[in-house]
Scaffold this active site. Sequence first.
Site, short mmCIF file in Angstrom:
data_model
loop_
_atom_site.label_atom_id
_atom_site.label_comp_id
_atom_site.label_asym_id
_atom_site.label_seq_id
_atom_site.Cartn_x
_atom_site.Cartn_y
_atom_site.Cartn_z
N THR A 51 -22.06 22.64 -28.47
CA THR A 51 -22.87 21.74 -27.66
C THR A 51 -24.19 22.40 -27.27
O THR A 51 -25.27 21.82 -27.45
CB THR A 51 -22.10 21.34 -26.38
OG1 THR A 51 -20.84 20.80 -26.75
CG2 THR A 51 -22.88 20.31 -25.58
N TYR A 143 -11.63 22.44 -29.81
CA TYR A 143 -12.67 22.38 -28.79
C TYR A 143 -12.48 21.09 -27.98
O TYR A 143 -12.79 20.00 -28.46
CB TYR A 143 -14.04 22.42 -29.49
CG TYR A 143 -15.26 22.38 -28.60
CD1 TYR A 143 -15.20 22.43 -27.21
CD2 TYR A 143 -16.53 22.31 -29.18
CE1 TYR A 143 -16.33 22.38 -26.43
CE2 TYR A 143 -17.68 22.28 -28.40
CZ TYR A 143 -17.57 22.30 -27.03
OH TYR A 143 -18.71 22.25 -26.27
N LYS A 173 -10.65 25.96 -26.78
CA LYS A 173 -11.83 26.03 -25.92
C LYS A 173 -11.74 24.82 -24.99
O LYS A 173 -11.90 23.68 -25.43
CB LYS A 173 -13.13 25.99 -26.71
CG LYS A 173 -14.39 26.03 -25.85
CD LYS A 173 -15.65 25.91 -26.70
CE LYS A 173 -16.91 26.12 -25.88
NZ LYS A 173 -17.23 25.01 -24.98
N SER A 175 -13.15 22.79 -22.18
CA SER A 175 -14.36 22.51 -21.42
C SER A 175 -14.15 21.26 -20.58
O SER A 175 -14.67 20.17 -20.86
CB SER A 175 -15.57 22.34 -22.35
OG SER A 175 -15.84 23.55 -23.00
N GLY A 199 -14.14 26.77 -20.47
CA GLY A 199 -15.51 26.41 -20.79
C GLY A 199 -16.34 25.84 -19.66
O GLY A 199 -17.39 25.25 -19.90
#
Length: 320
Positions: A51, A143, A173, A175, A199
């Site tokens: 990102t 992610y 990950k 987030s 994250g």
Amino acid sequence: MASSKKKLQGLVAATITPMTEHGEINFSVIGQYVDYLVEEQGVKNVFVNGTTGEGLSLSVSERRRVAEEWVTKGRNKLDQVVIHVGALSLKESQELAQHAAEIGADGIAVIAPFFLKPWNKDVLINFLKEVAAAAPALPFYYYHIPAVTGIKIRAEEVLDGIQEKIPTFQGLKFSDTDLLDFGQCVDQNRQRQFAFLFGVDEQLLSALVMGATGAVGSTYNYLGKKTNQMLEAFEKKDFSSALNHQFCIQRFINFVVKLGFGVSQTKAIMTLVSGIPMGPPRLPLQKASREFTDNAEAKLKSLDFLSFNDLKEGNLEACS
């Protein structure tokens, strides 16, 4: 770089993609960028084309070349280079995964496709499985960033039985601010040696208590040294110091969030702190305003994150 079998842990910088004023990628500064992360911030792992790196705004050929540059310039300097290869097109994602393996990356990560969306866990896993299969020798990371993708499938559900479908799966990950979901990811997978990479930079200490093994974030590009101090205090069980470091980091993030904080502003701050020109973002993002940069600089100075001779002594806000 280190063997891909080594567990990804500690701080991982979500890299920025430097651009010229005309919106072309400025490959020439990536070598300097690597040195800055290692020597000035103490960060030796990177997450490329995510990102923060505007990965989904780059063409496939651009993403390939950015990945090549980080792997090449990071050789014998960085511990791990993980390439985000997620895309809306399965074929593009597979191409990027295969390319990452060919150039010697240490792992790949994939975001959930977010235009034509997977409607349940099984569909999402099938997509991820096909991408992972294109790079069968590389560690694979999911992610999870629901605020961006709109995919509300809980990470805990995704991880349930995932290694049976994706043997190369090595971690997550995460987030999102849902610490219940994150905590259950950790709690239900204690017997597995997964990397649980948090994250949300301003909440990292909370995630460490929940069992995070590392963190991927944009602020580690320029606040890596301060965050490493928090990690060291946590490791030593000096929780009071760790909390002070987290609060200090939060003061800055809280300030810039109120001004409007995203990829554009991250580029401006990194340019300011590192001296390496990151340039503007690519459309539809807009360049950070001069007012934002001036305010962010003043806040960094007040917190003693920037060492300038014109800092006033006895600043009550400065972090110890």
